[in-house]
Design an enzyme around this catalytic site. Structure first.
Site, PDB file in Angstrom:
ATOM      1  N   GLY A 118       0.840  -1.185   0.000  1.00 19.39           N
ATOM      2  CA  GLY A 118       0.000   0.000   0.000  1.00 19.39           C
ATOM      3  C   GLY A 118       0.876   1.236   0.000  1.00 19.39           C
ATOM      4  O   GLY A 118       2.029   1.185   0.446  1.00 19.39           O
ATOM      5  N   GLN A 177       3.310  10.017   1.059  1.00 24.43           N
ATOM      6  CA  GLN A 177       4.579   9.283   1.236  1.00 24.43           C
ATOM      7  C   GLN A 177       5.569   9.576   0.111  1.00 24.43           C
ATOM      8  O   GLN A 177       6.758   9.321   0.256  1.00 24.43           O
ATOM      9  CB  GLN A 177       4.322   7.766   1.305  1.00 24.43           C
ATOM     10  CG  GLN A 177       3.608   7.342   2.582  1.00 24.43           C
ATOM     11  CD  GLN A 177       3.411   5.834   2.620  1.00 24.43           C
ATOM     12  OE1 GLN A 177       2.456   5.318   2.064  1.00 24.43           O
ATOM     13  NE2 GLN A 177       4.329   5.137   3.277  1.00 24.43           N
ATOM     14  N   CYS A 207       5.621   0.025   7.636  1.00 24.86           N
ATOM     15  CA  CYS A 207       5.322   1.177   6.776  1.00 24.86           C
ATOM     16  C   CYS A 207       6.563   1.508   5.970  1.00 24.86           C
ATOM     17  O   CYS A 207       7.663   1.536   6.510  1.00 24.86           O
ATOM     18  CB  CYS A 207       4.928   2.369   7.640  1.00 24.86           C
ATOM     19  SG  CYS A 207       4.563   3.860   6.705  1.00 24.86           S
ATOM     20  N   LEU A 208       6.376   1.782   4.683  1.00 28.10           N
ATOM     21  CA  LEU A 208       7.515   2.132   3.832  1.00 28.10           C
ATOM     22  C   LEU A 208       8.178   3.428   4.312  1.00 28.10           C
ATOM     23  O   LEU A 208       9.345   3.664   4.014  1.00 28.10           O
ATOM     24  CB  LEU A 208       7.063   2.277   2.373  1.00 28.10           C
ATOM     25  CG  LEU A 208       6.544   0.976   1.736  1.00 28.10           C
ATOM     26  CD1 LEU A 208       5.939   1.255   0.367  1.00 28.10           C
ATOM     27  CD2 LEU A 208       7.663  -0.058   1.618  1.00 28.10           C
ATOM     28  N   HIS A 230      -4.707   2.298   7.495  1.00 29.27           N
ATOM     29  CA  HIS A 230      -3.318   2.777   7.608  1.00 29.27           C
ATOM     30  C   HIS A 230      -3.059   3.853   6.557  1.00 29.27           C
ATOM     31  O   HIS A 230      -2.468   4.895   6.852  1.00 29.27           O
ATOM     32  CB  HIS A 230      -2.383   1.564   7.433  1.00 29.27           C
ATOM     33  CG  HIS A 230      -0.917   1.877   7.409  1.00 29.27           C
ATOM     34  ND1 HIS A 230      -0.031   1.375   8.333  1.00 29.27           N
ATOM     35  CD2 HIS A 230      -0.163   2.625   6.545  1.00 29.27           C
ATOM     36  CE1 HIS A 230       1.192   1.809   8.048  1.00 29.27           C
ATOM     37  NE2 HIS A 230       1.138   2.564   6.967  1.00 29.27           N
ATOM     38  N   GLU A 231      -3.522   3.604   5.314  1.00 31.19           N
ATOM     39  CA  GLU A 231      -3.273   4.565   4.223  1.00 31.19           C
ATOM     40  C   GLU A 231      -4.085   5.844   4.401  1.00 31.19           C
ATOM     41  O   GLU A 231      -3.586   6.946   4.138  1.00 31.19           O
ATOM     42  CB  GLU A 231      -3.592   3.939   2.863  1.00 31.19           C
ATOM     43  CG  GLU A 231      -2.749   2.718   2.486  1.00 31.19           C
ATOM     44  CD  GLU A 231      -1.259   2.915   2.632  1.00 31.19           C
ATOM     45  OE1 GLU A 231      -0.770   4.063   2.618  1.00 31.19           O
ATOM     46  OE2 GLU A 231      -0.555   1.912   2.785  1.00 31.19           O
ATOM     47  N   HIS A 283      -2.406   8.140   6.665  1.00 36.95           N
ATOM     48  CA  HIS A 283      -1.335   8.922   6.031  1.00 36.95           C
ATOM     49  C   HIS A 283      -1.883  10.228   5.462  1.00 36.95           C
ATOM     50  O   HIS A 283      -1.213  11.259   5.492  1.00 36.95           O
ATOM     51  CB  HIS A 283      -0.716   8.130   4.865  1.00 36.95           C
ATOM     52  CG  HIS A 283       0.400   7.202   5.270  1.00 36.95           C
ATOM     53  ND1 HIS A 283       1.551   7.627   5.898  1.00 36.95           N
ATOM     54  CD2 HIS A 283       0.557   5.860   5.101  1.00 36.95           C
ATOM     55  CE1 HIS A 283       2.356   6.587   6.111  1.00 36.95           C
ATOM     56  NE2 HIS A 283       1.773   5.493   5.642  1.00 36.95           N
TER      57      HIS A 283
HETATM   58 ZN   LIG Z   1       2.529   3.588   5.768  1.00 38.23          ZN
END
Ligand SMILES: [Zn+2]
Length: 192
Positions: free
Chosen positions: A46, A51, A94-95, A136-137, A140
Protein backbone atom coordinates in the site's frame (compact mmCIF):
# COMPACT_ATOMS: atom_id res chain seq x y z
CA UNK A 1 5.18 5.76 -15.17
CA UNK A 2 7.96 6.74 -12.84
CA UNK A 3 9.34 5.50 -9.57
CA UNK A 4 9.23 8.28 -6.96
CA UNK A 5 11.27 8.67 -3.79
CA UNK A 6 9.48 7.47 -0.64
CA UNK A 7 9.83 9.89 2.29
CA UNK A 8 10.77 8.43 5.66
CA UNK A 9 9.97 9.62 9.18
CA UNK A 10 10.69 12.03 10.69
CA UNK A 11 9.88 14.14 7.61
CA UNK A 12 7.52 17.09 8.23
CA UNK A 13 5.61 16.38 5.00
CA UNK A 14 4.43 13.06 6.48
CA UNK A 15 2.67 14.99 9.27
CA UNK A 16 0.61 17.23 6.95
CA UNK A 17 -3.07 16.81 6.07
CA UNK A 18 -3.63 16.10 2.37
CA UNK A 19 -6.26 17.86 0.24
CA UNK A 20 -9.06 16.09 -1.68
CA UNK A 21 -8.68 15.95 -5.47
CA UNK A 22 -11.26 18.07 -7.35
CA UNK A 23 -11.69 15.28 -9.91
CA UNK A 24 -9.82 12.22 -11.17
CA UNK A 25 -8.16 13.79 -14.21
CA UNK A 26 -5.11 12.77 -16.27
CA UNK A 27 -2.75 14.24 -13.67
CA UNK A 28 -4.33 12.22 -10.84
CA UNK A 29 -4.27 9.04 -12.97
CA UNK A 30 -0.57 9.65 -13.65
CA UNK A 31 -0.03 10.03 -9.90
CA UNK A 32 -1.90 6.74 -9.29
CA UNK A 33 0.26 4.93 -11.87
CA UNK A 34 3.48 6.34 -10.40
CA UNK A 35 2.36 5.34 -6.91
CA UNK A 36 1.62 1.75 -7.97
CA UNK A 37 4.99 1.45 -9.67
CA UNK A 38 6.76 2.94 -6.63
CA UNK A 39 4.86 0.60 -4.28
CA UNK A 40 5.72 -2.54 -6.30
CA UNK A 41 9.36 -1.54 -6.53
CA UNK A 42 9.71 -0.90 -2.76
CA UNK A 43 8.15 -3.57 -2.35
CA UNK A 44 5.02 -2.73 -0.39
CA UNK A 45 1.32 -3.55 -0.37
CA UNK A 46 0.00 0.00 0.00
CA UNK A 47 1.10 3.59 -0.55
CA UNK A 48 -0.40 7.01 0.11
CA UNK A 49 0.43 10.11 -1.98
CA UNK A 50 1.99 12.08 0.93
CA UNK A 51 4.58 9.28 1.24
CA UNK A 52 6.00 10.54 -2.06
CA UNK A 53 5.55 14.18 -1.01
CA UNK A 54 2.26 14.81 -2.87
CA UNK A 55 -0.35 16.17 -0.45
CA UNK A 56 -3.40 14.79 -2.28
CA UNK A 57 -5.95 12.31 -0.96
CA UNK A 58 -4.93 9.39 -3.16
CA UNK A 59 -3.96 5.87 -2.04
CA UNK A 60 -3.07 2.65 -3.83
CA UNK A 61 -3.13 -0.95 -2.61
CA UNK A 62 -2.33 -4.41 -3.89
CA UNK A 63 -2.54 -7.25 -1.43
CA UNK A 64 -1.51 -10.67 -2.64
CA UNK A 65 -1.77 -13.19 0.18
CA UNK A 66 -3.19 -16.63 0.54
CA UNK A 67 -6.26 -15.23 2.31
CA UNK A 68 -6.57 -11.87 0.51
CA UNK A 69 -5.87 -11.12 -3.14
CA UNK A 70 -7.04 -7.73 -4.31
CA UNK A 71 -5.04 -6.89 -7.44
CA UNK A 72 -4.18 -3.19 -7.87
CA UNK A 73 -6.74 -0.80 -6.32
CA UNK A 74 -6.54 2.99 -6.61
CA UNK A 75 -8.67 5.22 -4.41
CA UNK A 76 -9.12 9.01 -4.58
CA UNK A 77 -10.72 10.90 -1.67
CA UNK A 78 -11.28 7.68 0.34
CA UNK A 79 -13.43 7.99 3.45
CA UNK A 80 -14.54 5.46 6.01
CA UNK A 81 -18.34 5.47 6.12
CA UNK A 82 -18.81 2.48 8.46
CA UNK A 83 -16.54 0.81 11.02
CA UNK A 84 -17.11 -2.24 13.20
CA UNK A 85 -17.06 -1.96 16.99
CA UNK A 86 -14.84 -5.02 17.06
CA UNK A 87 -11.11 -4.40 16.66
CA UNK A 88 -8.43 -6.53 15.02
CA UNK A 89 -4.72 -6.38 15.77
CA UNK A 90 -2.11 -6.63 13.03
CA UNK A 91 1.62 -6.20 13.14
CA UNK A 92 2.02 -3.18 10.87
CA UNK A 93 5.00 -1.91 8.97
CA UNK A 94 5.32 1.18 6.78
CA UNK A 95 7.52 2.13 3.83
CA UNK A 96 8.00 5.51 5.58
CA UNK A 97 9.10 3.83 8.84
CA UNK A 98 11.49 1.29 7.36
CA UNK A 99 12.41 -1.85 9.28
CA UNK A 100 10.16 -1.20 12.29
CA UNK A 101 7.00 -3.13 13.05
CA UNK A 102 4.42 -2.89 15.79
CA UNK A 103 1.00 -4.28 16.71
CA UNK A 104 -1.80 -1.80 16.04
CA UNK A 105 -5.50 -2.26 16.91
CA UNK A 106 -8.06 -0.89 14.44
CA UNK A 107 -11.70 -1.65 13.60
CA UNK A 108 -11.80 -5.17 12.14
CA UNK A 109 -14.19 -4.23 9.31
CA UNK A 110 -14.75 -0.93 7.52
CA UNK A 111 -16.69 0.30 4.52
CA UNK A 112 -14.82 2.83 2.38
CA UNK A 113 -16.30 5.24 -0.14
CA UNK A 114 -13.94 6.59 -2.83
CA UNK A 115 -13.51 7.66 -6.44
CA UNK A 116 -12.01 5.05 -8.76
CA UNK A 117 -9.61 5.57 -11.68
CA UNK A 118 -12.51 6.73 -13.86
CA UNK A 119 -13.77 9.15 -11.20
CA UNK A 120 -16.84 7.01 -10.39
CA UNK A 121 -17.96 6.75 -6.77
CA UNK A 122 -17.44 3.27 -5.36
CA UNK A 123 -17.88 1.56 -2.02
CA UNK A 124 -15.72 -1.28 -0.79
CA UNK A 125 -16.33 -3.51 2.23
CA UNK A 126 -12.98 -4.37 3.80
CA UNK A 127 -11.95 -6.91 6.40
CA UNK A 128 -8.78 -8.62 7.53
CA UNK A 129 -5.53 -7.22 6.16
CA UNK A 130 -7.40 -5.12 3.60
CA UNK A 131 -9.25 -3.26 6.41
CA UNK A 132 -5.94 -2.64 8.20
CA UNK A 133 -4.26 -1.43 5.00
CA UNK A 134 -7.04 0.96 3.99
CA UNK A 135 -7.13 2.51 7.47
CA UNK A 136 -3.32 2.78 7.61
CA UNK A 137 -3.27 4.57 4.22
CA UNK A 138 -6.15 6.93 5.06
CA UNK A 139 -4.25 7.81 8.26
CA UNK A 140 -1.33 8.92 6.03
CA UNK A 141 -3.70 11.39 4.31
CA UNK A 142 -4.33 12.94 7.73
CA UNK A 143 -0.64 13.07 8.68
CA UNK A 144 -0.87 10.06 10.99
CA UNK A 145 1.68 7.23 11.01
CA UNK A 146 1.16 3.80 12.59
CA UNK A 147 3.73 4.76 15.22
CA UNK A 148 1.27 7.46 16.37
CA UNK A 149 -0.97 4.58 17.53
CA UNK A 150 1.69 3.07 19.83
CA UNK A 151 3.23 4.27 23.10
CA UNK A 152 5.25 7.49 22.91
CA UNK A 153 8.18 5.62 24.48
CA UNK A 154 8.31 3.11 21.62
CA UNK A 155 7.55 5.79 18.99
CA UNK A 156 10.41 8.02 20.16
CA UNK A 157 12.78 5.06 20.21
CA UNK A 158 11.88 4.22 16.58
CA UNK A 159 12.22 7.87 15.47
CA UNK A 160 15.65 8.13 17.14
CA UNK A 161 16.81 4.97 15.36
CA UNK A 162 15.52 6.25 12.00
CA UNK A 163 17.33 9.57 12.45
CA UNK A 164 20.54 7.76 13.41
CA UNK A 165 20.30 5.49 10.36
CA UNK A 166 19.69 8.50 8.11
CA UNK A 167 22.72 10.37 9.53
CA UNK A 168 24.90 7.28 9.05
CA UNK A 169 23.70 6.93 5.44
CA UNK A 170 24.40 10.63 4.77
CA UNK A 171 27.87 10.32 6.30
CA UNK A 172 28.65 7.18 4.26
CA UNK A 173 27.49 8.97 1.12
CA UNK A 174 29.69 12.00 1.92
CA UNK A 175 32.65 9.65 2.40
CA UNK A 176 31.86 7.88 -0.86
CA UNK A 177 31.02 4.54 0.78
CA UNK A 178 28.53 2.35 -1.05
CA UNK A 179 24.98 2.41 0.31
CA UNK A 180 24.02 -0.44 2.60
CA UNK A 181 21.69 -2.89 0.90
CA UNK A 182 18.10 -2.70 2.09
CA UNK A 183 17.32 -5.57 4.43
CA UNK A 184 14.18 -7.35 3.39
CA UNK A 185 14.00 -10.00 6.07
CA UNK A 186 10.56 -8.90 7.29
CA UNK A 187 9.07 -8.38 3.87
CA UNK A 188 6.41 -10.96 4.64
CA UNK A 189 4.83 -8.62 7.21
CA UNK A 190 4.07 -6.23 4.36
CA UNK A 191 5.06 -2.59 4.49
CA UNK A 192 2.26 -0.17 3.84
ZN1 LIG B 1 2.53 3.59 5.77
Amino acid sequence: MAIRTILTAPDPRLKKKSKPVASVDAEVRQLMDDMLETMYEAPGIGLAAPQIGVLKRVIVLDIDREDVKTGPIVLANPEIVEASDEDAIYEEGCLSVPEHYSDVARPARVKVRYLDREGATQEMACEGLLATCVQHEIDHLDGILFIDHISSLKRNMILRKLLKARKEAERDEAEGKPAKPKTKKKEAAGAI
